[in-house]
Design an enzyme around this catalytic site. Structure first.
Site, PDB file in Angstrom:
ATOM      1  N   ASP A  96      48.256   8.547  24.922  1.00  0.00           N
ATOM      2  CA  ASP A  96      48.751   7.559  25.667  1.00  0.00           C
ATOM      3  C   ASP A  96      49.821   8.355  26.880  1.00  0.00           C
ATOM      4  OD1 ASP A  96      50.947   5.846  27.029  1.00  0.00           O
ATOM      5  OD2 ASP A  96      50.368   4.428  25.439  1.00  0.00           O
ATOM      6  N   ILE A  97      49.657   8.144  28.140  1.00  0.00           N
ATOM      7  CA  ILE A  97      50.351   8.904  29.181  1.00  0.00           C
ATOM      8  C   ILE A  97      51.602   8.562  29.076  1.00  0.00           C
ATOM      9  CG2 ILE A  97      48.697   9.880  30.929  1.00  0.00           C
ATOM     10  CD1 ILE A  97      49.559   7.243  32.345  1.00  0.00           C
ATOM     11  N   HIS A 134      43.795  -2.792  22.649  1.00  0.00           N
ATOM     12  CA  HIS A 134      43.867  -1.448  22.275  1.00  0.00           C
ATOM     13  C   HIS A 134      45.071  -1.502  21.307  1.00  0.00           C
ATOM     14  CE1 HIS A 134      46.647  -2.099  25.462  1.00  0.00           C
ATOM     15  NE2 HIS A 134      47.576  -1.605  25.029  1.00  0.00           N
ATOM     16  N   HIS A 148      47.902   1.027  19.177  1.00  0.00           N
ATOM     17  CA  HIS A 148      48.564   2.431  19.516  1.00  0.00           C
ATOM     18  C   HIS A 148      48.767   2.925  18.278  1.00  0.00           C
ATOM     19  CE1 HIS A 148      50.841   1.312  23.424  1.00  0.00           C
ATOM     20  NE2 HIS A 148      50.285   0.198  23.162  1.00  0.00           N
TER      21      HIS A 148
HETATM   22  P1  AMP Z   1      50.568  -2.266  26.202  1.00  0.00           P
HETATM   23  O1  AMP Z   1      49.458  -3.117  27.158  1.00  0.00           O
HETATM   24  O2  AMP Z   1      51.941  -2.870  26.228  1.00  0.00           O
HETATM   25  O3  AMP Z   1      50.142  -1.848  24.909  1.00  0.00           O
HETATM   26  O4  AMP Z   1      50.781  -0.848  27.076  1.00  0.00           O
HETATM   27  C1  AMP Z   1      49.619  -0.140  27.597  1.00  0.00           C
HETATM   28  C2  AMP Z   1      49.923   1.153  27.152  1.00  0.00           C
HETATM   29  O5  AMP Z   1      48.714   1.754  28.012  1.00  0.00           O
HETATM   30  C3  AMP Z   1      51.011   2.104  27.799  1.00  0.00           C
HETATM   31  O6  AMP Z   1      51.619   2.592  26.733  1.00  0.00           O
HETATM   32  C4  AMP Z   1      50.620   3.098  28.751  1.00  0.00           C
HETATM   33  O7  AMP Z   1      51.658   3.940  28.854  1.00  0.00           O
HETATM   34  C5  AMP Z   1      49.285   3.284  28.368  1.00  0.00           C
HETATM   35  N1  AMP Z   1      48.587   3.598  29.466  1.00  0.00           N
HETATM   36  C6  AMP Z   1      48.299   2.869  30.795  1.00  0.00           C
HETATM   37  N2  AMP Z   1      47.671   3.646  31.720  1.00  0.00           N
HETATM   38  C7  AMP Z   1      47.192   4.762  31.103  1.00  0.00           C
HETATM   39  C8  AMP Z   1      46.329   6.017  31.276  1.00  0.00           C
HETATM   40  N3  AMP Z   1      45.742   5.869  32.611  1.00  0.00           N
HETATM   41  N4  AMP Z   1      45.988   6.960  30.290  1.00  0.00           N
HETATM   42  C9  AMP Z   1      46.751   6.671  29.165  1.00  0.00           C
HETATM   43  N5  AMP Z   1      47.584   5.816  28.702  1.00  0.00           N
HETATM   44  C10 AMP Z   1      47.629   4.794  29.650  1.00  0.00           C
END
Ligand code: AMP
Length: 124
Positions: free
Chosen positions: A29-30, A92, A94
């Site tokens: 995760d970025i 997804h 985490h």
């Molecule tokens: P959520 O949909 O609330 O579970 O959050 C989406 C997650 O995706 C967040 O923690 C973001 O930091 C992560 N995220 C979004 N774009 C990217 C990316 N390009 N690379 C890695 N992580 C990402």
């Protein structure tokens, strides 16, 4: 339009990949809450986890289990999971190896070198 995660899986957007098989893809995760914060994503693009076919659903959770155990082996830390899905409309999970500095929702700023080092350490 393809989701940002579909673009990552297709290699159109870079990611710090740690795992891939025919049905799932995992990368850092970025905006990590802990060092090693990983997202595990089904390759099929659906918004919500409960929209997955049984095959894809079980494949996702099999990858979650495999990757969590691996992260725990490598880091020595308990791996916690969360499913939020408020930001990216592509299912997804985490995974976060907990350390003392962790606070729910508080993110760390890591350099590209730190991301690369963590991804190399956690790759399987
Ligand atoms: P959520 O949909 O609330 O579970 O959050 C989406 C997650 O995706 C967040 O923690 C973001 O930091 C992560 N995220 C979004 N774009 C990217 C990316 N390009 N690379 C890695 N992580 C990402």
């Amino acid at each position: 339009m393809a989701s940002i995660f579909s673009k990552i899986i297709a290699g159109e957007i870079p990611s710090y990949k740690i795992y891939e098989d025919d049905k799932t893809y995992a990368f850092l995760d970025i905006n990590p809450e802990t060092k090693g914060h990983t997202l595990v994503v089904p390759k099929v693009e659906v918004d919500k986890i409960y929209e997955l076919s049984d095959d894809d659903y079980f494949a996702l959770w099999a990858s979650v289990k495999k990757i969590s155990r691996h992260i725990e082996d490598v880091t020595g830390r308990r791996v916690v999971m969360k499913v939020i899905g408020t930001d990216v409309p592509h299912a997804h999970v985490h995974l976060m190896p907990l350390d003392e500095s962790w606070e729910y929702g508080k993110t760390l700023s890591l350099t590209e070198d730190e991301f690369k080092t963590i991804a190399e350490k956690l790759a399987l």
